[in-house]
Design a protein around this motif. Structure first.
Motif, PDB file in Angstrom:
ATOM      1  N   GLU A 170      58.760  66.153  81.630  1.00  0.00           N
ATOM      2  CA  GLU A 170      59.276  67.355  80.973  1.00  0.00           C
ATOM      3  C   GLU A 170      59.869  67.034  79.605  1.00  0.00           C
ATOM      4  N   ILE A 171      60.592  65.945  79.517  1.00  0.00           N
ATOM      5  CA  ILE A 171      61.157  65.531  78.227  1.00  0.00           C
ATOM      6  C   ILE A 171      60.039  65.142  77.268  1.00  0.00           C
ATOM      7  N   ARG A 172      59.067  64.385  77.746  1.00  0.00           N
ATOM      8  CA  ARG A 172      57.944  63.975  76.895  1.00  0.00           C
ATOM      9  C   ARG A 172      57.168  65.187  76.395  1.00  0.00           C
ATOM     10  N   LEU A 173      56.936  66.166  77.272  1.00  0.00           N
ATOM     11  CA  LEU A 173      56.218  67.371  76.862  1.00  0.00           C
ATOM     12  C   LEU A 173      57.021  68.132  75.813  1.00  0.00           C
ATOM     13  N   TYR A 174      58.313  68.271  76.023  1.00  0.00           N
ATOM     14  CA  TYR A 174      59.153  68.969  75.049  1.00  0.00           C
ATOM     15  C   TYR A 174      59.079  68.284  73.686  1.00  0.00           C
ATOM     16  N   ALA A 223      57.249  68.144  68.158  1.00  0.00           N
ATOM     17  CA  ALA A 223      56.576  67.444  67.059  1.00  0.00           C
ATOM     18  C   ALA A 223      55.390  68.239  66.531  1.00  0.00           C
ATOM     19  N   ASN A 224      54.782  69.037  67.397  1.00  0.00           N
ATOM     20  CA  ASN A 224      53.570  69.774  67.038  1.00  0.00           C
ATOM     21  C   ASN A 224      53.849  71.163  66.460  1.00  0.00           C
ATOM     22  N   CYS A 225      55.068  71.652  66.559  1.00  0.00           N
ATOM     23  CA  CYS A 225      55.346  73.028  66.136  1.00  0.00           C
ATOM     24  C   CYS A 225      55.539  73.126  64.627  1.00  0.00           C
ATOM     25  N   LEU A 240      60.765  73.871  81.505  1.00  0.00           N
ATOM     26  CA  LEU A 240      61.257  73.999  80.133  1.00  0.00           C
ATOM     27  C   LEU A 240      61.574  75.453  79.805  1.00  0.00           C
ATOM     28  N   PHE A 241      60.760  76.371  80.316  1.00  0.00           N
ATOM     29  CA  PHE A 241      61.023  77.799  80.117  1.00  0.00           C
ATOM     30  C   PHE A 241      62.297  78.216  80.860  1.00  0.00           C
ATOM     31  N   ILE A 283      61.708  76.370  75.811  1.00  0.00           N
ATOM     32  CA  ILE A 283      60.481  76.877  75.202  1.00  0.00           C
ATOM     33  C   ILE A 283      60.154  78.246  75.771  1.00  0.00           C
ATOM     34  N   THR A 284      59.312  78.971  75.065  1.00  0.00           N
ATOM     35  CA  THR A 284      58.727  80.214  75.558  1.00  0.00           C
ATOM     36  C   THR A 284      57.225  80.110  75.355  1.00  0.00           C
ATOM     37  N   LEU A 285      56.470  80.314  76.407  1.00  0.00           N
ATOM     38  CA  LEU A 285      55.021  80.324  76.283  1.00  0.00           C
ATOM     39  C   LEU A 285      54.600  81.706  75.816  1.00  0.00           C
TER      40      LEU A 285
END
Length: 118
Positions: free
Chosen positions: A23-27, A32-34, A67-68, A73-75
């Motif tokens: 979860e931390i890695r995905l966040y 980084a991608n946003c 994460l949501f 985050i919000t998908l």
């Protein structure tokens, strides 16, 4: 949005101790991608590649849900880009953070919600 300031403020939260490594890695990957406006799009195959090819769709869904639920985050959408169930782009928004001396999260109520996130 200054990503470094966001990370510094996020580091202070108890929530990080409750998230698992994926979860931390995905966040961090999503952050980084946003774009500067906190929104982003990333293909599932790019996520899977960043995780060494062993990140299943069910793990992605679980991590995104956590994460949501933690208000990180919000998908916004899942956009199919092919016929396979693994050919999609994930659209998301990184939750807002206040910087320049104002703590993240921006309200006591949101902090309570984050502390309750399990």
């Amino acid at each position: 949005m200054d990503r470094l300031d966001l990370l510094k403020e996020l580091e202070k939260l108890v929530i990080l101790r409750r998230l698992d490594t994926d979860e931390i890695r995905l966040y961090l990957l999503l952050l980084a991608n946003c774009s500067g406006s906190r929104d982003g799009e990333i293909e599932y195959m790019a996520i899977k590649s960043a995780f060494g090819g062993v990140f299943s769709r069910s793990k992605l869904e679980k991590a995104c849900r956590r994460l949501f639920n933690c208000k990180l985050i919000t998908l916004t959408s899942i956009i199919p880009i092919g016929k396979s169930e693994v050919d999609f782009t994930l659209s998301y928004i990184i939750s807002p953070a206040r910087v320049n001396g104002v703590s993240f999260p921006p309200s006591t109520e949101l902090r309570k919600q984050l502390d309750l996130c399990k």
